[in-house]
Design an enzyme around this catalytic site. Sequence first.
Site, PDB file in Angstrom:
ATOM      1  N   THR A  13       0.834  -1.212   0.000  1.00  0.00           N
ATOM      2  CA  THR A  13       0.000   0.000   0.000  1.00  0.00           C
ATOM      3  C   THR A  13       0.865   1.257   0.000  1.00  0.00           C
ATOM      4  O   THR A  13       0.724   2.127  -0.869  1.00  0.00           O
ATOM      5  CB  THR A  13      -0.921  -0.003   1.252  1.00  0.00           C
ATOM      6  OG1 THR A  13      -1.680  -1.208   1.249  1.00  0.00           O
ATOM      7  CG2 THR A  13      -1.850   1.185   1.263  1.00  0.00           C
ATOM      8  N   GLU A 129       7.978  10.719   9.441  1.00  0.00           N
ATOM      9  CA  GLU A 129       6.707  11.456   9.472  1.00  0.00           C
ATOM     10  C   GLU A 129       5.500  10.546   9.237  1.00  0.00           C
ATOM     11  O   GLU A 129       4.454  10.685   9.883  1.00  0.00           O
ATOM     12  CB  GLU A 129       6.737  12.560   8.399  1.00  0.00           C
ATOM     13  CG  GLU A 129       5.506  13.429   8.338  1.00  0.00           C
ATOM     14  CD  GLU A 129       5.299  14.258   9.601  1.00  0.00           C
ATOM     15  OE1 GLU A 129       4.384  13.898  10.358  1.00  0.00           O
ATOM     16  OE2 GLU A 129       6.028  15.239   9.824  1.00  0.00           O
ATOM     17  N   ILE A 136      -0.957  13.322   7.936  1.00  0.00           N
ATOM     18  CA  ILE A 136      -0.892  14.584   8.695  1.00  0.00           C
ATOM     19  C   ILE A 136       0.564  14.871   9.073  1.00  0.00           C
ATOM     20  O   ILE A 136       1.222  14.005   9.649  1.00  0.00           O
ATOM     21  CB  ILE A 136      -1.729  14.497  10.002  1.00  0.00           C
ATOM     22  CG1 ILE A 136      -3.163  14.057   9.714  1.00  0.00           C
ATOM     23  CG2 ILE A 136      -1.695  15.824  10.750  1.00  0.00           C
ATOM     24  CD1 ILE A 136      -3.992  13.840  10.980  1.00  0.00           C
ATOM     25  N   ASP A 201      -1.113  -0.334  17.784  1.00  0.00           N
ATOM     26  CA  ASP A 201      -0.627   0.608  16.762  1.00  0.00           C
ATOM     27  C   ASP A 201      -0.751   2.052  17.283  1.00  0.00           C
ATOM     28  O   ASP A 201       0.194   2.842  17.172  1.00  0.00           O
ATOM     29  CB  ASP A 201      -1.453   0.421  15.479  1.00  0.00           C
ATOM     30  CG  ASP A 201      -1.061   1.408  14.403  1.00  0.00           C
ATOM     31  OD1 ASP A 201       0.022   1.239  13.813  1.00  0.00           O
ATOM     32  OD2 ASP A 201      -1.822   2.363  14.162  1.00  0.00           O
ATOM     33  N   LYS A 205       2.240   4.920  18.122  1.00  0.00           N
ATOM     34  CA  LYS A 205       2.228   6.310  17.634  1.00  0.00           C
ATOM     35  C   LYS A 205       2.234   7.293  18.808  1.00  0.00           C
ATOM     36  O   LYS A 205       2.910   8.322  18.770  1.00  0.00           O
ATOM     37  CB  LYS A 205       0.989   6.526  16.762  1.00  0.00           C
ATOM     38  CG  LYS A 205       1.044   5.731  15.460  1.00  0.00           C
ATOM     39  CD  LYS A 205      -0.321   5.662  14.811  1.00  0.00           C
ATOM     40  CE  LYS A 205      -0.277   4.971  13.466  1.00  0.00           C
ATOM     41  NZ  LYS A 205      -1.615   4.625  12.962  1.00  0.00           N
TER      42      LYS A 205
END
Length: 436
Positions: A13, A129, A136, A201, A205
Amino acid sequence: MKPVKVGVLGLGTVGGGTVNVLKRNAQEISRRAGRDIIVTRASARDLSRERICSTEGISLSTDPLEIVNDPEIDIILELIGGTTLAKDLVLQAIANGKHIVTANKALIALHGNEIFAAAGEANVVVAYEAAVAGGIPIIKAIREGLSGNQINWLAGIINGTGNFILTEMRDKGRDFADVLAEAQALGYAEADPTFDVEGIDAGHKLMILASIAFGIPLQFENVFTEGISNITRADVEYAGELGYRIKHLGIARKTTKGIELRVHPTLIPERRLIANVDGVMNAVLVHADAVGPTLYYGAGAGAEATASAVIADVVDVVRTLTLSAKNRVPHLAFQDNAITDLSILSPDEIETTYYLRLTLEDKPGTLADITHILAKHNISIEAIIQKEPHHDETELPVIMLTQKTIEKEMNSAISAIENLSSVTGQVTRIRLETLG
Ligand code: NDP
Ligand code: HSE
């Protein structure tokens, strides 16, 4: 100037989306970076698989190490995922003097300290990033845009898959498993989707965000995580009746006692902007002393949204190719010798308000037993909804909102309530944040 050569590890992806956008916007990207950027090599497990991108002009391999060891390659994009092979490849690429761009939050949250130290030694950049909140530019916003502030707290919807599931359940009454399957088909979910639905996940983050917000080492083992798999449609509806939305939030807050690091389903007043962030969209609300609250919103997952963040990092690396690594933005925002080991609060010490849902036998005195237990633990009730039983039903749901209390007290109170013979099953507890 000669073009910068990029090797892409992983053509799924994110890798496929990145190749597409790099090709489509090549001219504009080159105008920004000051050099042409070309993908000359790429790897995937199965080269016969159909790809979302064209691989024309790219030399393909099933062995990512070949690319890492290719002296022609300037920048490695690690877009494979996981923490074993990806870690070995990244460390080897750093040892070979290559700059790294990665979208891999698990890798950074678990091994970032070691990777950044190696990058410092080798004078190369590791840019990440895309690892937090998809497209974002939140790393740049906190690490650079807010560097004049003391950050008090941040709260974010930072898993696109989870938010997509909660939104579809609320708006269309769809089943959890059905929506998760769609998120997987759309390429939003992790290779192991329990990472998405159990908050792992988002925990990765949150750890990254907390490190760059507060200047603390990465320490994923200290993040409290709770998933969304126990949230029922009834909870979503009751929360609505009380004027709240349920969102899966990551919260990092600096308190006088230490730092709270927690991911869990959370009731948020529905008037807050962040309560209205739906589908695969993510948002991060940052509260800082000088600027006050700022909110960052955008696609949290998906091929091209994530490619946008990956390419921004590539452009940053290309722009600074002539600078020494010491003059670049520090990996964790603060100078290496200024990272402080502030204590992280244990989950028991979290202080918040709660939504409780329980099922009671419909007979006199049962509710009084509950309120007595809560009072014994110094927990005050803010609101209560007692549903009328339908015709022959003997049990009824009760929903309560409490005032602020300490998690430890709430844990004890819930155990005592669940031990009452008049209470059926478990108490559902969802934390509530007003985010004011
Ligand atoms: P995919 O599963 O779509 O792609 C992974 C790619 O890596 C595939 O091309 C796969 O090859 C290749 N690969 C996997 N294992 C190996 C291996 N052992 N050896 C060689 N190649 C391998 O993952 P995504 O693109 O979704 O995710 C990549 C990274 O980006 C992950 O760290 C993820 O957390 C992160 N990320 C993902 C986002 C998203 O929206 N999907 C958003 C932000 C970050 P093959 O295709 O042949 O199977
Ligand atoms: N699985 C992740 C998500 C991908 O759904 O948010 C983006 O990091």
